[in-house]
Design a protein around this motif. Sequence first.
Motif, short mmCIF file in Angstrom:
data_model
loop_
_atom_site.label_atom_id
_atom_site.label_comp_id
_atom_site.label_asym_id
_atom_site.label_seq_id
_atom_site.Cartn_x
_atom_site.Cartn_y
_atom_site.Cartn_z
N TYR A 275 17.10 -13.72 14.04
CA TYR A 275 18.07 -13.58 12.95
C TYR A 275 19.49 -13.83 13.48
O TYR A 275 20.27 -14.54 12.84
CB TYR A 275 17.97 -12.20 12.32
CG TYR A 275 18.86 -12.03 11.13
CD1 TYR A 275 18.54 -12.62 9.91
CD2 TYR A 275 20.04 -11.29 11.22
CE1 TYR A 275 19.36 -12.47 8.81
CE2 TYR A 275 20.87 -11.15 10.14
CZ TYR A 275 20.53 -11.73 8.93
OH TYR A 275 21.36 -11.60 7.85
N SER B 257 12.34 -10.80 16.07
CA SER B 257 12.87 -10.97 14.72
C SER B 257 14.37 -10.80 14.70
O SER B 257 15.09 -11.59 14.08
CB SER B 257 12.23 -9.96 13.75
OG SER B 257 10.87 -10.18 13.62
N ILE B 258 14.87 -9.79 15.40
CA ILE B 258 16.31 -9.55 15.45
C ILE B 258 17.02 -10.66 16.23
O ILE B 258 18.06 -11.16 15.81
CB ILE B 258 16.60 -8.17 16.05
CG1 ILE B 258 16.11 -7.08 15.10
CG2 ILE B 258 18.07 -7.99 16.36
CD1 ILE B 258 16.11 -5.69 15.69
N ALA C 4 8.51 -11.74 11.63
CA ALA C 4 8.69 -10.80 10.52
C ALA C 4 7.38 -10.58 9.78
O ALA C 4 7.06 -9.44 9.41
CB ALA C 4 9.76 -11.32 9.56
N ALA D 126 4.26 -3.45 16.39
CA ALA D 126 5.18 -3.77 15.30
C ALA D 126 6.62 -3.62 15.77
O ALA D 126 7.48 -4.45 15.46
CB ALA D 126 4.91 -2.88 14.08
N LEU D 127 6.87 -2.56 16.54
CA LEU D 127 8.22 -2.39 17.08
C LEU D 127 8.58 -3.48 18.07
O LEU D 127 9.73 -3.93 18.13
CB LEU D 127 8.35 -1.01 17.72
CG LEU D 127 8.30 0.17 16.75
CD1 LEU D 127 8.32 1.48 17.51
CD2 LEU D 127 9.44 0.09 15.76
N LEU E 91 2.65 -3.15 10.52
CA LEU E 91 3.11 -1.90 9.92
C LEU E 91 2.20 -1.47 8.77
O LEU E 91 1.83 -0.29 8.67
CB LEU E 91 4.55 -2.06 9.44
CG LEU E 91 5.32 -0.80 9.14
CD1 LEU E 91 5.44 0.06 10.38
CD2 LEU E 91 6.69 -1.15 8.61
N PHE F 283 5.29 -8.39 12.00
CA PHE F 283 5.82 -7.03 11.97
C PHE F 283 5.33 -6.28 10.73
O PHE F 283 4.81 -5.16 10.83
CB PHE F 283 7.35 -7.05 12.01
CG PHE F 283 7.98 -5.74 11.66
CD1 PHE F 283 7.94 -4.68 12.54
CD2 PHE F 283 8.61 -5.56 10.44
CE1 PHE F 283 8.52 -3.46 12.23
CE2 PHE F 283 9.18 -4.35 10.11
CZ PHE F 283 9.15 -3.29 11.00
N PHE F 284 5.50 -6.89 9.56
CA PHE F 284 5.09 -6.20 8.33
C PHE F 284 3.58 -6.04 8.23
O PHE F 284 3.09 -5.02 7.73
CB PHE F 284 5.64 -6.93 7.09
CG PHE F 284 7.11 -6.71 6.91
CD1 PHE F 284 7.62 -5.44 6.68
CD2 PHE F 284 7.99 -7.78 6.98
CE1 PHE F 284 8.97 -5.23 6.52
CE2 PHE F 284 9.35 -7.58 6.81
CZ PHE F 284 9.84 -6.30 6.58
N CYS G 256 7.52 -6.53 17.86
CA CYS G 256 7.76 -7.73 17.05
C CYS G 256 9.13 -7.70 16.38
O CYS G 256 9.61 -8.74 15.92
CB CYS G 256 6.68 -7.91 16.00
SG CYS G 256 5.13 -8.49 16.69
N MET G 257 9.75 -6.54 16.34
CA MET G 257 11.11 -6.48 15.79
C MET G 257 12.12 -7.14 16.74
O MET G 257 13.13 -7.67 16.28
CB MET G 257 11.52 -5.03 15.55
CG MET G 257 11.04 -4.49 14.23
SD MET G 257 11.61 -2.81 13.95
CE MET G 257 13.37 -3.00 13.96
N ILE G 258 11.85 -7.11 18.03
CA ILE G 258 12.78 -7.69 19.01
C ILE G 258 12.99 -9.18 18.75
O ILE G 258 14.12 -9.62 18.58
CB ILE G 258 12.30 -7.41 20.45
CG1 ILE G 258 12.34 -5.93 20.75
CG2 ILE G 258 13.13 -8.20 21.47
CD1 ILE G 258 11.65 -5.54 22.03
#
Length: 148
Positions: free
Chosen positions: A131, A127-128, A88, A120-121, A95, A91-92, A123-125
């Motif tokens: 979570y 992160s999700i 996260a 960044a996109l 971004l 990612f931020f 790194c969302m994988i």
Amino acid sequence: MLKQPDRISIFNYCFALGVSEVFFLSSFYLSILDVSLFALALPFSALFLMFSLYLFLQTHKTVKTLPNQEERRREIHAFYHQSFGIFAIIFFTLLLVALAFIPMLENGGHFYLLYCLPMALLCMIPSIVSYKGMKLFKLEADGKLTKI
């Protein structure tokens, strides 16, 4: 180095992630010095970031196939909690760097924009996934805790 299949740790992917960040920060340093070689460091950073994503997903797959998940619930939750925080933050950061370089597109900012947005996109994988793993391996609150 032998791979331990039941080892669940962020250190499985952190080395590749650290190397990626070294290349990313060195590209910043080279762009500040106004050296055009900064664009060569970005693909290496992306390569190591994708490799760390692969290693994270391999560790996640190992967690899903563990036979003794209930016994190692605290370790699994810690892995997902730490991974969520790490990815996260990355990612931020990516971004914000992409947004910061939008005004400087003519001075090489388009390289950072083309690098930071897809990374960044990506790194969302994790992160999700992290979570969802944190929610799945949620720790029960112990009734013996006292308030201070």
